[in-house]
Design a protein around this motif. Structure first.
Motif, short mmCIF file in Angstrom:
data_model
loop_
_atom_site.label_atom_id
_atom_site.label_comp_id
_atom_site.label_asym_id
_atom_site.label_seq_id
_atom_site.Cartn_x
_atom_site.Cartn_y
_atom_site.Cartn_z
N VAL A 62 41.04 43.30 48.53
CA VAL A 62 41.04 43.58 47.09
C VAL A 62 41.91 44.80 46.83
CG1 VAL A 62 38.94 45.01 47.19
CG2 VAL A 62 39.60 43.92 45.03
N ALA A 63 42.70 44.73 45.79
CA ALA A 63 43.59 45.85 45.47
C ALA A 63 43.77 45.93 43.96
CB ALA A 63 44.94 45.66 46.15
N ALA A 64 43.89 47.14 43.48
CA ALA A 64 44.21 47.36 42.07
C ALA A 64 44.88 48.72 41.95
CB ALA A 64 42.97 47.31 41.20
N ARG A 65 45.51 48.91 40.81
CA ARG A 65 46.26 50.15 40.61
C ARG A 65 46.17 50.52 39.15
NH1 ARG A 65 51.85 50.26 43.42
NH2 ARG A 65 51.95 48.17 42.59
N GLY A 66 45.84 51.77 38.88
CA GLY A 66 45.85 52.25 37.49
C GLY A 66 46.90 53.32 37.35
N GLN A 67 46.85 54.02 36.21
CA GLN A 67 47.84 55.06 35.96
C GLN A 67 47.79 56.14 37.03
OE1 GLN A 67 49.97 54.00 34.05
NE2 GLN A 67 49.44 54.66 32.02
N ASP A 68 46.58 56.52 37.44
CA ASP A 68 46.44 57.68 38.32
C ASP A 68 45.50 57.38 39.48
OD1 ASP A 68 44.38 57.29 36.60
OD2 ASP A 68 44.47 59.26 35.66
N PHE A 69 45.34 56.11 39.79
CA PHE A 69 44.52 55.78 40.96
C PHE A 69 44.94 54.41 41.49
CE2 PHE A 69 41.61 52.33 39.76
CZ PHE A 69 41.83 52.27 38.40
N ALA A 70 44.54 54.14 42.72
CA ALA A 70 44.80 52.83 43.31
C ALA A 70 43.81 52.65 44.45
CB ALA A 70 46.24 52.75 43.84
N PHE A 71 43.58 51.40 44.81
CA PHE A 71 42.73 51.18 45.98
C PHE A 71 43.09 49.87 46.65
CE2 PHE A 71 39.99 49.80 42.36
CZ PHE A 71 39.86 48.45 42.65
N ARG A 72 42.74 49.80 47.90
CA ARG A 72 42.91 48.56 48.65
C ARG A 72 41.83 48.52 49.72
NH1 ARG A 72 46.64 44.86 48.74
NH2 ARG A 72 46.49 43.36 50.45
N LEU A 73 41.04 47.44 49.73
CA LEU A 73 39.96 47.30 50.70
C LEU A 73 40.08 45.96 51.40
CD1 LEU A 73 36.79 48.34 48.60
CD2 LEU A 73 38.16 49.81 50.09
N ARG A 74 39.64 45.93 52.66
CA ARG A 74 39.41 44.66 53.35
C ARG A 74 37.91 44.41 53.29
NH1 ARG A 74 42.61 47.50 56.25
NH2 ARG A 74 40.96 48.22 57.63
N LEU A 75 37.54 43.19 52.97
CA LEU A 75 36.12 42.85 52.83
C LEU A 75 35.78 41.79 53.87
CD1 LEU A 75 36.09 42.36 48.94
CD2 LEU A 75 35.50 44.46 50.19
N GLU A 76 34.64 41.98 54.53
CA GLU A 76 34.22 40.98 55.49
C GLU A 76 32.73 40.70 55.27
OE1 GLU A 76 35.57 41.76 59.38
OE2 GLU A 76 34.41 40.12 60.27
N ALA A 77 32.40 39.44 55.02
CA ALA A 77 31.01 39.10 54.72
C ALA A 77 30.20 39.09 56.01
CB ALA A 77 30.95 37.73 54.05
N THR A 78 29.02 39.73 55.94
CA THR A 78 28.13 39.75 57.11
C THR A 78 26.89 38.90 56.85
OG1 THR A 78 27.04 41.72 56.26
CG2 THR A 78 28.89 42.04 57.76
N GLY A 79 26.88 38.21 55.72
CA GLY A 79 25.75 37.34 55.40
C GLY A 79 26.24 36.20 54.54
N PRO A 80 25.32 35.31 54.18
CA PRO A 80 25.72 34.13 53.42
C PRO A 80 25.87 34.39 51.93
CG PRO A 80 23.38 34.11 53.78
CD PRO A 80 23.88 35.35 54.45
N ILE A 81 26.45 33.41 51.26
CA ILE A 81 26.47 33.42 49.79
C ILE A 81 25.06 33.16 49.30
CG2 ILE A 81 27.19 31.96 47.85
CD1 ILE A 81 29.95 31.89 49.13
N VAL A 82 24.67 33.86 48.24
CA VAL A 82 23.31 33.76 47.73
C VAL A 82 23.33 33.11 46.35
CG1 VAL A 82 21.29 35.07 47.00
CG2 VAL A 82 22.61 35.82 48.99
N ALA A 83 22.61 32.02 46.19
CA ALA A 83 22.51 31.39 44.88
C ALA A 83 21.50 32.17 44.04
CB ALA A 83 22.09 29.94 45.01
N GLU A 84 21.86 32.52 42.83
CA GLU A 84 20.93 33.25 41.97
C GLU A 84 20.19 32.24 41.10
OE1 GLU A 84 20.56 36.47 42.13
OE2 GLU A 84 22.42 37.41 42.79
N GLY A 85 19.02 32.64 40.59
CA GLY A 85 18.22 31.74 39.77
C GLY A 85 17.73 30.57 40.61
N GLU A 86 17.50 29.43 39.96
CA GLU A 86 17.00 28.26 40.68
C GLU A 86 18.19 27.52 41.28
OE1 GLU A 86 13.89 27.57 41.30
OE2 GLU A 86 13.25 29.34 40.18
N GLY A 87 18.51 27.85 42.49
CA GLY A 87 19.61 27.18 43.17
C GLY A 87 20.93 27.37 42.48
N GLY A 88 21.09 28.55 41.86
CA GLY A 88 22.37 28.83 41.21
C GLY A 88 22.40 28.40 39.75
N TYR A 89 21.28 27.90 39.24
CA TYR A 89 21.19 27.57 37.82
C TYR A 89 20.33 28.62 37.18
CZ TYR A 89 20.25 24.97 33.54
OH TYR A 89 20.14 24.58 32.22
#
Lengths: 802, 364
Positions: free
Chosen positions: B167-194
């Motif tokens: 993920v990366a973004a840049r503003g007038q006076d800041f910027a960032f860049r990260l690598r993301l690595e999932a250590t767990g599963p995707i989580v459905a919110e609510g009733e099975g994602g509904y």
């Protein structure tokens, strides 16, 4: 006692409604002209700010295609994906209902720089309606009316959009122009994130254009507004003369009443306060009416101001006008301040008024003689200041010179008139003539303010009229010279341009290249044109100064021509050398006039341009053909190549459009001139009415010596005409001096070119007649009253000698 | 567990975008920014399993949708900071068109918050030109201008498209860049994602990936700082996500030090409000908590951008033995965007410790 004081004050106005009307009219006119001019200024400035914010045309740097007039939309996406904050703009010509040209501008509200579009959208369509086909379009009221029904979606009125411009969504305008995937330019946001890659690597086909013109534009319009402000102030001062006369008359006529009230025990402070309160009330009422009238005047002039600025400087001003709170405040403040200044002498006289009878008229005349002398000395100092300022460079100095000249001349005027009358008195014979001149001299002091007003009004008329007419003459001639070719043709790219040339060559008398490059000239942004050797140039190009054989030397590639702006800025004269971008140094063979162009320009032979800058674009041609055949050829050409609108330009159309703009250009100035003259006439009338009352004691002895009232009245009329003629005689050189300052100083300082001054004696004659007519009308009323005055009034002078 | 699913907090932002841009005419009785209005030709969410990777991409027939990433990080000196990267999609009409004519709009927000500074930036874009978009395949990619949330490569066999992202973004006076690595599963919110929002049935599809380990750098005015920490991605789409009368949200996404994730929210409606929470154990099993199970108490307010906002909270969840104080790292984490709101990192202390993100919207 206070109540009695109020009753005495008010009673006077009831008995003399004409005086009241005069005071009110003077104040109303003065305030109206001041307010009107201020309103125009404020509105025009607000309008630029909005227009600039709406389009960011001049305020922000932009990226343009290196070749052609369209860039690929992919460049926009590439730059955005690289982090550059750019906003797309597509432009093109459309046609309104009445055949009026519409300038379609397509923008993307989501990437437009902050503050730009939110403004228009807040007043107009919602974003969803704006960007969803058929879309919404935004324009000022007049343009919206012309565009109605000509566009796929409704046109909403948004005040402040430049006249003729219709703003729509970029996608929808692309579609209307048949330019899908194309953009005219990209606006660069003023603040970009740090650490971006070089944009030239991302979009090598684009070039950057700085917002340099913005500074020039604001400077040019500033000078126009300064002009208007000066005009407004002049008108205000002229109006104050009327107030001064009316108020002075009222104070004079109520001397006896004042004295009686004092004798009855009204404290002096209370009397002065009453009189001041009366004036304040008058100022507020008349001031309010004046602001309202000024609003109407401004509203009537506004479209012309818009046209003037658009024509002169390319600054777009919307024709709308909103009544702003600051005009009320400013207008009323000016009215009150002006009234107090105009009445200061009256109030002071009241405060110092002795309980005993006033001084004799003769003493007053001697005192006024001393005042005339002091005034003349101050005026002479003003004229000296004007001459000094003339020698200095800069716009401010030029305006100081104008102001000092006008003010100085006005102050000198009574002294000069007195001298002229004294001179005449030595020449004429006969007692009546002698008395006539001596009496006129004595009356000068009372009339001097009105005469100064007349002088200023006449001088401004002559000066500004001369400037406008000179400009018109020069501009028309220059248009004829510069737009010598019948057709101007632009190809979309060089290949098409070459095809156009090949197609035109057998059908036209000549196809001349118009090739140019941009680059610094003498350290400033400039443009270099290449021309071929053709009689079109030799015969028509307006050279201000040239070496012998200039054209041959340019054709040979050994010399160049520069425009007047560049010559003045860089101090170049024929025979000097100018370094071109890239290092070539060529001799300046001549200087040509180039009105209206803000940047420096040089002309070299086309071959030389190509050898110096091999990559210059070759897309434009000037075509010589019989004028009658030009329209048909233009149509055939557009058909043969399916050229977009604007690719073929008919010289006759350009000329007509330019002249039409110009005819409206100075309409405002003309209107203000007329107003000022009108106000001066009212001032003269007011002064004559004032004097008529005061002069009765001086006329009574002459009447008693045998001059009939009718003869006295004729003499009064003759006096006004004589004075007007004398003022006219003084105004002529003053006006011409003013014109010279405007053309040779103000214009050069503001715009960088000097206009040749032409003289228009017929205009002076017309103005002179107008001035005499105004004087006659102003004097007619008082003269008639004198002729019909009951002899008892004249007799009464001897009975109650003051 | 509870029949009450979590309410999508970000609905307010997307709603405001839609409202501000005129997607729906705001009118009385239609809820905040018109999001309570009828769906008008848009699809309505229906319960059912997610279909990945397609569901990682845009759902053009739904009115609003977002890809919302927050990260809690620390520099080499241990100083805490947080950042957010969000891409909103809002549709003026269902479906897509070619070029500028496409009725889909994109809005990006980026924020970076340290104890002493807060930086924010915003990007807007039309669909159809390539300036912004989301592609779920072959490798997931979401972008607006040069801001990007993207997988470096197509997913490994058996893996998810969102497992590895940059993920990366840049503003007038800041910027960032990260690598993301999932250590767990995707989580459905609510009733099975509904995710049902109201008694009258408004709902959305909603899932999260709260298990990212993050590493990278941020550019501050003082220079570049290496950072590492945790991140949380929310995905949600809907056409009518709000109930009428709702003024705004207070939302918490907390990474507890024991590996548990806690999502909690309170929807302010001028009355008692409506709250909910999800307890996600370190293995990724999620449990929606019944309303009222979690108590939210504002402890201290601060004036931010002329408004009074609670920047210290007490969270109590007796059933899990949780009683913590949540404190904003920087009380002035105000996002001065087209639709302004508060979004910043918080510290958790008390019965449990940890870090997280707090979002507060709709404070006038």
């Amino acid at each position: 006692m206070l109540r009695a004081g109020v009753a005495v004050l008010a009673g006077h106005w009831r008995r003399h409604p004409l005086q009241l009307a005069m005071a009110v009219v003077g104040l109303v006119l003065a305030t109206a002209l001041w307010t009107g001019v201020q309103a125009i200024n404020v509105e025009a400035r607000a309008s630029y700010a909005r227009a600039a914010a709406l389009l960011d045309q001049d305020r922000l740097a932009r990226l343009l295609p290196r070749a052609g007039d369209r860039l690929d939309e992919a460049d926009f996406v590439r730059l955005r994906r690289a982090g550059w904050l750019v906003a797309p703009v597509i432009e093109g010509a459309g046609e309104g209902a009445d055949g009026r040209r519409l300038h379609l501008v397509g923008i993307d509200p989501l990437t437009a720089p902050p503050g730009a579009l939110t403004l228009a959208l807040a007043e107009g369509a919602t974003l969803a309606a704006f960007i969803t086909p058929p879309g919404r379009f935004l324009a000022d009221a007049a343009t919206a009316a012309a565009a109605a029904g000509q566009l796929p979606g409704p046109v909403e009125v948004v005040a402040g959009i430049a006249p003729g411009v219709v703003i729509g969504d970029v996608g929808i305008v692309q579609n209307l122009l048949g330019a899908e995937g194309e953009l005219s330019r990209l606006i660069l946001w003023p603040d970009q994130p740090a650490g971006l890659p070089d944009w030239q690597e991302v979009a090598p086909d684009l070039r950057r254009e700085s917002p340099a013109a913005a500074g020039d534009l604001s400077r040019l319009t500033a000078s126009f507004h300064l002009n208007l402000t000066a005009f407004g102030f002049l008108a205000f001062v002229v109006g104050l003369f009327i107030v001064h006369a009316a108020v002075g008359l009222a104070f004079e006529a109520r001397r006896t009443g004042f004295r009686i009230m004092r004798a009855l025990g009204l404290p002096l402070a209370a009397l002065v306060a009453l009189a001041a309160g009366e004036l304040l009330l008058l100022a507020l009422l008349a001031g309010a009416a004046g602001v309202a009238l000024g609003y109407l005047v401004a509203g009537a002039l506004m479209p012309d101001v818009a046209a003037t600025l658009a024509g002169l400087y390319g600054a777009e001003v919307a024709g709308g006008l909103a009544l702003r709170a600051e005009w009320w405040a400013g207008g009323l403040a000016m009215a009150v301040a002006g009234t107090l200044v105009a009445a200061a002498a009256g109030l002071l006289g009241l405060a110092r008024m002795p309980a005993l009878p006033a001084a004799r008229p003769r003493a007053w005349a001697r005192a006024s003689g001393r005042r005339i002398g002091a005034q003349a000395a101050a005026g002479a100092a003003g004229v000296v200041l004007a001459l000094t300022a003339t020698a200095l460079p800069g716009l401010s100095a030029a305006f100081v010179a104008v102001a000092a000249l006008l003010l100085g001349a006005a102050l000198v005027l009574p002294g000069m008139l007195a001298a002229a009358l004294a001179l005449l008195a030595g020449v004429v014979r006969g007692p009546v003539a002698g008395w006539f001149l001596a009496d006129t001299r004595q009356g000068l002091s009372g009339l001097s303010l009105a005469l100064m007003a007349l002088l200023l009004a006449l001088a401004a008329n002559i000066g500004v009229g001369t400037m406008v007419a000179s400009f018109r003459l020069t501009f028309t001639a220059w248009l004829d010279q510069r737009l010598a070719s019948e057709l101007y043709v632009t190809g979309r790219d060089e290949a098409e341009a070459e095809a156009l040339r090949a197609w035109l060559a057998p059908r036209a008398a000549a196809v001349l290249p118009i090739w140019s490059v941009e680059g610094p000239l003498a350290g400033q942004p400039g443009e270099i044109y290449g021309v071929v050797d053709h009689s079109t140039y030799r015969r028509n190009w307006p050279l201000l100064a040239a070496l012998p054989d200039a054209w041959n030397r340019v054709a040979a590639g050994e010399a160049l021509l520069v425009n007047e702006q560049l010559a003045r800025r860089a101090g170049l004269a024929p025979g000097d050398r100018l370094e071109l971008p890239g290092g070539a140094r060529l001799e300046v063979a001549g200087v040509y006039s180039d009105y209206g162009n803000p940047v420096g320009q040089a002309i070299v032979a086309a071959a030389r341009l190509s050898s110096l800058y091999p990559r210059h674009e070759r897309r434009r041609w000037a075509v010589r053909v019989a004028a009658a055949d030009a329209p048909a050829l233009a149509r055939a050409l557009a058909r043969a190549f399916d050229l977009p609108a604007g690719a073929v330009v008919l010289q006759a159309e350009v000329k007509a459009a330019s002249l039409a703009i110009f005819e409206r250009t100075f309409a405002v100035t003309a209107a203000l001139n007329l107003f000022t003259l009108g106000v001066a006439a009212v001032a003269l009338f007011a002064s004559l009415v004032t004097l008529a009352g005061l002069r009765l004691p001086q006329l009574a002895p002459v009447w008693a010596l045998g001059l009939t009232r009718a003869r006295l009245a004729r003499l009064e009329l003759a006096r006004a005409l004589m004075l007007a003629a004398l003022v006219l005689a003084a105004a002529l050189p003053l006006g011409l001096g003013l014109a010279w300052l405007l053309l040779a100083r103000v214009n050069v300082a503001a715009f960088g070119w000097r206009l040749p001054m032409h003289l228009f004696p017929a205009d002076w004659a017309r103005l002179g007649l107008l001035a005499l007519l105004a004087a006659a009308i102003a004097a007619a009323g008082p003269a008639r009253r004198l002729a019909r005055r009951p002899p008892a009034d004249l007799l009464a002078v001897f009975a109650h000698e003051r | 567990m509870s029949a009450r699913p979590p309410v999508p907090r970000r609905a307010v932002l997307a709603a405001a975008l839609a409202g501000a841009l005129g997607a729906a005419a705001p009118a009385a009785g239609q809820g905040f920014a018109g999001l309570g209005g009828p769906a008008g030709g848009f699809s309505l969410p229906a319960p059912g399993p997610f279909a990945f990777p397609a569901d990682h991409g845009p759902h053009w027939d739904f009115r609003v949708e977002w890809w919302y990433l927050t990260a809690v990080l620390a520099g080499p000196d241990g100083a805490g900071l947080g950042l957010q990267w969000t891409l909103f999609r809002t549709a003026l009409a269902p479906g897509r068109g070619a070029g500028w004519i496409s009725p889909q709009l994109w809005m990006g927000h980026a924020g970076l918050t340290t104890a002493g500074r807060h930086f924010g930036a915003e990007r807007l874009a039309r669909d159809g030109t390539g300036q912004a978009g989301v592609e779920p395949t072959p490798a997931f990619r979401a972008w607006i201008d040069d801001w990007e949330l993207a997988a470096p490569a197509p997913p490994a066999p058996g893996g998810d498209a969102l497992d590895r992202l940059a993920v990366a973004a840049r503003g007038q006076d800041f910027a960032f860049r990260l690598r993301l690595e999932a250590t767990g599963p995707i989580v459905a919110e609510g009733e099975g994602g509904y995710s049902v929002k109201s008694a009258t049935g408004q709902a959305s599809r909603y899932y999260s990936q709260p298990f990212y380990r993050a590493e990278g750098w941020v550019d501050l005015p003082a220079g570049r700082v290496a950072v590492a920490g945790l991140a949380w991605l929310d995905r949600e789409w809907s056409s009518q996500p709000l109930a009428p009368g709702q003024a705004g949200w207070d939302w918490f996404g907390l990474h507890l030090d024991d590996g548990t994730k806690l999502m909690a929210f309170r929807l302010r409606d001028g009355g008692a409000g409506y709250g909910g929470a999800t307890w996600i154990d370190p293995g990724g099993t999620s449990e929606p908590l019944p309303p009222g199970a979690l108590r939210l108490t504002a402890l201290a307010t601060e004036t931010v951008a002329g408004r009074s906002l609670p920047v210290r909270w007490r969270l109590e969840l007796p059933a899990r033995g949780l009683d913590v104080t949540v404190t904003a790292l920087n009380p002035q984490a105000w996002m001065a965007t087209l639709i302004p709101y508060w979004e910043g990192p918080v510290a958790v202390a008390g019965s449990h410790s940890g870090r997280g993100y707090l979002e507060m919207t709709g404070y006038e």
